[in-house]
Design a protein around this motif. Sequence first.
Motif: not given
Length: 357
Positions: A39-40, A69-70, A235-238
């Motif tokens: 994430q960083r 799918t994501m 937002r979708l937790g990915g």
Amino acid sequence: MTQGTATKSWAIDLVSDTSTRPSAGMLAAMGAAEVGDEQRGEDPTTLALCARVAQMLGMDDALFLPSGTMCNQIAYLVHCRPGDEIIVAANAHVFGSEGAGASALAGAQFRPVATPDGIFGVEEARAAIRAPRHRSPRSRVISVEQTANRGGGSVWPTATLAEMARLAHASGLAAHMDGARLPNAAVASGAPMADHTRGYDSAWIDLSKGLGCPVGAVLAGTKEFIEEAWYWKHRLGGAMRQSGYLAAAGLYALDHNLERLAEDHANARLFARKVDGAGGVKVFPAEVTTNILFLDLSGCGIEAGGIAAALAEQGIRLGVESPTRMRVVTHLDVGTAQVEEAAAQLVRILEQAARAA
């Protein structure tokens, strides 16, 4: 629908190429991966995978995600607004097998184009584009699936793909490619993946199918598209942390498992030759080009469930689509000898049913 339980061990599993498991070499690469906080932007292995896939697809940038799918759903969330419409084949995975995600998440609906092999033409797409009217949905995306799963792994010609992208842009729409099996299409056609995705605003490849990874997919597009996609990934937790352990599997797969997809295609054609006509079964498509084929059992004296149960006794699993339809998918965990064994057992069951009828 498939037969069996979560604890069943299958000697020959042809239900899907998602049945593949990491090889010893892939597991070693995963264990040795250099990792950081994804994430960083600090996970070097994930960054390397994204850069490589972006280059292979001819795109500016890419994003590592947990699933294909994501990838599709994030692409629609970026491209669409509530009330928009996505033009797609009526038998596309996004239409029938992703939980109506575009409607539930992006507020967009599908405008399906009927086609047996999952491939539609430019004129069919043109006819599906809505004329601007305040009371009509707004056409926003033309979405193609390469290869077309329900079309028996059919491969969109690169010329048709290019025409579709040009039509989309000339009409003010985005062009998106569900590239779950794009690597299979590239190997089957002999054209690099970038030739298939040229002109597309977004595209992705799955790592957990024929490439043999345990999880993951990579979504690619312009810098601006990927920047917006990052918001939806969170937002979708990915979003993930030390995702390099998973990304390392993807890099290993691109090094070792890409060109060998041709073996899966050859095995699918072998299976088709062995079973076509046995006991009244018909193979679809008539010419198998990649690693997927369907069995039409309407002319046989036994339903798919009965065949699946008989095969399960031999440790063999095929996909059950309906009482008269089964799916066969070859992959790297099933070799030629196993494909021949599965085909022989199926022929035996079909011929026994035909004699009993």
